[in-house]
Design a protein around this motif. Structure first.
Motif, PDB file in Angstrom:
ATOM      1  N   CYS A 134       0.187   4.258   2.805  1.00 16.91           N
ATOM      2  CA  CYS A 134       0.690   4.262   4.184  1.00 16.91           C
ATOM      3  C   CYS A 134       2.072   3.620   4.257  1.00 16.91           C
ATOM      4  O   CYS A 134       2.619   3.442   5.334  1.00 16.91           O
ATOM      5  N   CYS A 189      -5.021   3.542   8.004  1.00 12.58           N
ATOM      6  CA  CYS A 189      -5.115   3.644   6.548  1.00 12.58           C
ATOM      7  C   CYS A 189      -6.310   2.822   6.045  1.00 12.58           C
ATOM      8  O   CYS A 189      -6.739   1.864   6.700  1.00 12.58           O
ATOM      9  N   CYS A 212       0.855  -1.191   0.000  1.00 14.40           N
ATOM     10  CA  CYS A 212       0.000   0.000   0.000  1.00 14.40           C
ATOM     11  C   CYS A 212       0.893   1.244   0.000  1.00 14.40           C
ATOM     12  O   CYS A 212       1.468   1.584   1.034  1.00 14.40           O
ATOM     13  N   CYS A 222      -6.361   0.653   3.805  1.00 12.63           N
ATOM     14  CA  CYS A 222      -5.996  -0.757   3.618  1.00 12.63           C
ATOM     15  C   CYS A 222      -6.151  -1.516   4.936  1.00 12.63           C
ATOM     16  O   CYS A 222      -6.578  -2.664   4.960  1.00 12.63           O
TER      17      CYS A 222
HETATM   18 ZN   LIG Z   1      -2.361   1.482   3.597  1.00 13.65          ZN
END
Ligand SMILES: [Zn+2]
Length: 336
Positions: free
Chosen positions: A103, A123, A100, A125
């Motif tokens: 982040c 985040c 990701c 995700c």
């Molecule tokens: Zn993330």
């Protein structure tokens, strides 16, 4: 199913591990390249030296030397890329690759506020991983795979039977509902709206809600689906549970407030009391303040909803966009 503290911690540890793995992998690639193309390792060292020097120059306020150094560094980075590509590597082979990028696999997103201060928040995700792992069971996954906009079948809605109140056929009403639901999913993210899908049992309310959920999940939104029964159970545990179950409920509560779309399925079928009802209000109010959408399906009419819940809740629900479905029982029809 819901989230326990140890599950939450174990997810945090997975993120830490992902970061360590990423660093390890980068070191491995650096060593590999240093062996294959020693000139690249030298350039990398010069880039690191340059960055240290830049920090010193910036502190001393020497802008002209800083500019010159910036140009040299840019040239070095370019050289490095060319050498890499020349040796058959991808140009970004010596950069960290993140699962990701938002982040950088920390699970925490840092947002800079208007006044320059920083806010740290989980985040997307991370929030998705939690919901996916701890609130979605196999049954729900299968239902979402099966029930989507392409499988919503208007043939289940009679083109002859008419709703007396509007004079429209069940089919025409369902066509409008389907178009509204698609529109809702399309505009999600750019327009804040709450949605209520109402109708008797078996008319396809949950199906339509699942269509929206699946569509939003495929676009990366966090969607938390809870039956009203489960939601009110969490409210109960939040207040009356023993220490561990109220701690879990508190994590659940965070996710209820935080997800991009909260789906409350079959509102009105749960056991409620004045405490859980007040928690429902807190939940709707808080999500409304944060402009986070809520989707409710219910068998109850607006009139029944206002009788069952408090005046304040009813006034919130009245602001929801309202979709109504009529049908002879779809589940019965599909079995025939
Ligand atoms: Zn993330």
């Amino acid at each position: 199913m819901s989230l326990t503290t140890s599950e939450y911690d174990s997810l945090l540890r997975e993120y830490e591990q992902r970061q360590l793995d990423g660093e390890k992998e980068l070191r491995r690639r650096k060593e590999e390249v240093a062996q294959a193309v020693p000139a690249i390792a030298e350039i990398e060292e010069r880039i690191v030296d340059g960055s240290l020097q830049a920090a010193r120059l910036a502190l001393a306020g020497n802008t002209s030397a800083l500019d010159a150094l910036g140009r040299t560094n840019e040239w070095l980075i370019n050289q490095k890329r060319q050498l890499l590509v020349g040796a058959g590597y991808p140009a970004d082979y010596l950069e960290r690759h993140y699962t990701c990028p938002l982040c950088k696999d920390t699970g925490t997103e840092i947002v800079t506020n208007a006044d320059g201060s920083e806010t740290r928040r989980p985040c997307t995700c991370f929030r998705r991983a939690i919901i996916d792992r701890y609130y979605m069971d196999d049954g729900l996954r299968q239902r979402l795979a099966r029930e989507n906009f392409t499988t919503f079948d208007l043939r289940f809605y009679s083109p002859q039977r008419v709703d007396a109140a509007t004079g429209q056929t069940y089919r025409a009403i369902a066509e409008t509902a389907l178009a509204d639901a698609k529109d809702y999913a399309d505009r999600f993210g750019s327009e804040y709206r709450n949605l209520m899908i109402s109708g008797y049992s078996g008319v396809g309310k949950t199906f339509l809600a699942n269509c929206i959920a699946g569509e939003l999940l495929s676009h990366g939104y966090t969607v938390l689906y809870l039956s009203a029964f489960r939601l009110f159970e969490i409210f109960e545990h939040y207040r009356f549970g023993d220490r561990e179950s109220s701690r879990q409920a508190s994590l659940d509560f965070d996710n209820i407030l935080d997800c991009d779309l909260l789906i409350i399925d079959d509102l009105g079928t749960e056991m409620s009391n004045s405490y859980t009802t007040s928690q429902l209000f807190v939940c709707l109010e808080e999500r409304d303040r944060e402009k986070k959408s809520t989707l409710i399906t219910t068998n109850l009419t607006m009139d029944e909803l206002s009788k069952r819940y408090s005046e304040r809740i009813a006034s919130r629900l009245f602001l929801f966009r309202y979709i109504k479905l009529f049908a002879d029982d779809i589940r019965i029809q599909s079995m025939l």
